[in-house]
Design a protein around this motif. Structure first.
Motif, mmCIF file in Angstrom:
data_model
loop_
_atom_site.group_PDB
_atom_site.id
_atom_site.type_symbol
_atom_site.label_atom_id
_atom_site.label_comp_id
_atom_site.label_asym_id
_atom_site.label_seq_id
_atom_site.Cartn_x
_atom_site.Cartn_y
_atom_site.Cartn_z
ATOM 1 N N LEU A 84 8.259 31.587 -16.427
ATOM 2 C CA LEU A 84 6.761 32.197 -17.096
ATOM 3 C C LEU A 84 6.607 32.259 -18.858
ATOM 4 N N GLN A 85 5.513 31.504 -19.516
ATOM 5 C CA GLN A 85 5.872 30.844 -21.216
ATOM 6 C C GLN A 85 4.350 31.807 -21.378
ATOM 7 N N VAL A 86 4.822 32.450 -22.190
ATOM 8 C CA VAL A 86 3.598 33.309 -23.103
ATOM 9 C C VAL A 86 2.958 32.357 -23.987
ATOM 10 N N VAL A 87 1.611 32.303 -24.193
ATOM 11 C CA VAL A 87 0.912 31.611 -25.410
ATOM 12 C C VAL A 87 0.052 32.130 -25.580
ATOM 13 N N ARG A 88 -0.113 32.657 -26.613
ATOM 14 C CA ARG A 88 -1.269 33.652 -27.242
ATOM 15 C C ARG A 88 -1.619 32.987 -28.623
ATOM 16 N N ILE A 89 -3.391 33.060 -28.582
ATOM 17 C CA ILE A 89 -4.448 32.207 -28.701
ATOM 18 C C ILE A 89 -5.557 33.200 -29.265
ATOM 19 N N THR A 90 -4.761 32.542 -30.770
ATOM 20 C CA THR A 90 -5.531 33.852 -32.252
ATOM 21 C C THR A 90 -6.370 32.822 -32.460
ATOM 22 N N LEU A 91 -8.179 33.589 -32.917
ATOM 23 C CA LEU A 91 -9.181 32.742 -33.451
ATOM 24 C C LEU A 91 -10.123 33.960 -34.060
ATOM 25 N N GLN A 92 -10.704 33.411 -34.758
ATOM 26 C CA GLN A 92 -11.726 34.688 -35.464
ATOM 27 C C GLN A 92 -12.778 34.891 -34.972
ATOM 28 N N GLY A 93 -13.175 35.996 -34.982
ATOM 29 C CA GLY A 93 -14.218 36.626 -33.843
ATOM 30 C C GLY A 93 -15.159 36.647 -34.705
ATOM 31 N N GLN A 94 -16.485 36.765 -34.239
ATOM 32 C CA GLN A 94 -17.598 36.445 -34.854
ATOM 33 C C GLN A 94 -18.297 37.446 -36.110
ATOM 34 N N SER A 95 -17.195 38.435 -36.127
ATOM 35 C CA SER A 95 -17.767 40.051 -37.132
ATOM 36 C C SER A 95 -16.502 39.203 -38.281
ATOM 37 N N GLY A 96 -15.823 38.218 -37.828
ATOM 38 C CA GLY A 96 -14.597 37.839 -39.183
ATOM 39 C C GLY A 96 -13.788 38.179 -39.074
ATOM 40 N N SER A 97 -13.025 38.678 -37.584
ATOM 41 C CA SER A 97 -12.241 39.788 -37.214
ATOM 42 C C SER A 97 -11.386 39.002 -36.898
ATOM 43 N N PRO A 98 -9.646 38.934 -36.204
ATOM 44 C CA PRO A 98 -9.284 38.348 -35.649
ATOM 45 C C PRO A 98 -9.047 38.292 -34.191
ATOM 46 N N VAL A 99 -8.947 37.969 -33.122
ATOM 47 C CA VAL A 99 -9.321 37.959 -32.043
ATOM 48 C C VAL A 99 -7.898 37.389 -30.757
ATOM 49 N N ASN A 100 -7.204 38.607 -30.843
ATOM 50 C CA ASN A 100 -6.265 37.478 -29.745
ATOM 51 C C ASN A 100 -6.106 37.898 -28.311
ATOM 52 N N GLN A 101 -5.549 37.088 -27.703
ATOM 53 C CA GLN A 101 -5.843 36.706 -26.300
ATOM 54 C C GLN A 101 -4.552 36.227 -26.557
ATOM 55 N N SER A 102 -3.678 36.600 -25.384
ATOM 56 C CA SER A 102 -2.382 36.452 -24.469
ATOM 57 C C SER A 102 -2.409 35.323 -22.818
ATOM 58 N N VAL A 103 -1.657 34.529 -22.998
ATOM 59 C CA VAL A 103 -1.585 34.026 -21.521
ATOM 60 C C VAL A 103 0.196 33.554 -21.623
ATOM 61 N N VAL A 104 -0.687 33.673 -20.354
ATOM 62 C CA VAL A 104 0.642 33.660 -19.046
ATOM 63 C C VAL A 104 0.553 32.709 -18.253
ATOM 64 N N VAL A 105 1.521 31.018 -18.258
ATOM 65 C CA VAL A 105 1.453 30.092 -18.080
ATOM 66 C C VAL A 105 2.782 30.184 -17.309
ATOM 67 N N ASP A 106 2.066 30.018 -15.892
ATOM 68 C CA ASP A 106 3.740 29.616 -14.862
ATOM 69 C C ASP A 106 3.366 28.014 -14.081
ATOM 70 N N GLU A 107 4.001 27.535 -14.626
ATOM 71 C CA GLU A 107 3.581 25.835 -14.361
ATOM 72 C C GLU A 107 3.758 25.637 -12.646
ATOM 73 N N ARG A 108 5.381 26.428 -12.303
ATOM 74 C CA ARG A 108 5.481 25.624 -10.927
ATOM 75 C C ARG A 108 5.092 26.333 -10.103
#
Length: 231
Positions: A65-89
């Motif tokens: 399992l690999q965890v990928v964190r996606i960070t973006l700027q929200g509509q209010s200007g504050s950063p928003v974090n999302q965690s994604v767990v990738v199970d390739e097999r």
């Protein structure tokens, strides 16, 4: 021949004078031999089976399992974090989306079976729908990122495309959890599961109950909004 005191003749072969050791019948010794061989073969079989099971467990490939964190700027200007767990097999991509109220919704992409499962925060239900082409493309994009060992992804606010999708819930069509594979069963255990599908919009007479924002590495953020379809 010898003569005894009372005058009787005693032979050399008389059983009273010759000590003979008892002999086992042939069938008894054969039975003992076959019993020992059977027990020995049974022990060899059990030992071989145990070693085979251990070998299978040892050689079984473990899911990485690999965890990928996606960070973006929200509509209010504050950063928003999302965690994604990738199970390739197992071809599973799981999003963990945390809202501003610190509640987490889970969106699971099962690319092998072509299904998306939504478990919104504070809803007590799961919603299942079929994937489309864009869903498959976004899932494979994350697989490619995991192959290159990318653990962090930043989405610039001025380059991110945002749009809204509407998903209608078929409340009268529950899904039997036993027909689903793992990890869908574990994700939705003790929760009712309903089929859902993409729709054009709720219409004026329908209310939107909740939305989940999901951002993909392709600089696309989707606000998935749910409402119940009339049965």
């Amino acid at each position: 021949m010898e003569r005894s005191r009372n005058g009787s003749v005693v032979g050399l072969e008389d059983p009273q004078c010759v000590d003979r050791s008892p002999e086992l019948p042939p069938q008894v010794s054969h039975r003992t031999l076959w019993g020992s061989l059977t027990a020995l073969l049974l022990l060899v079989f059990i030992a071989g089976s145990a070693l085979g099971v251990l070998g299978i467990k040892r050689n079984k490939p473990q899911s990485v399992l690999q965890v990928v964190r996606i960070t973006l700027q929200g509509q209010s200007g504050s950063p928003v974090n999302q965690s994604v767990v990738v199970d390739e097999r197992n071809q599973i991509v799981t999003y963990y989306v945390t809202s501003h109220s610190n509640h987490t919704s889970v969106v699971l992409f099962d690319l092998k079976n072509g299904l998306i499962c939504y478990k919104p925060e504070n809803q007590g239900s799961c919603f299942l729908r079929q994937m489309d082409v864009s869903d498959l493309e976004n899932g494979h994009l994350l697989f490619n990122m995991s192959k290159h060992k990318v653990n962090q992804f930043w989405l610039p606010g001025n380059e991110t495309q945002r749009h809204r999708e509407f998903v209608g819930i078929l409340g009268g069509h529950p899904v039997d959890a036993q027909t689903l594979e793992e990890p869908l069963q574990t994700l939705c255990q003790h929760h009712p599961i309903y089929w859902a599908r993409k729709v054009d919009g709720p219409g004026k007479q329908r209310l939107i109950y909740f939305c989940i924002d999901i951002c993909f590495p392709s600089n696309i953020c989707v606000s998935v909004c749910f409402y119940y379809l009339p049965e």
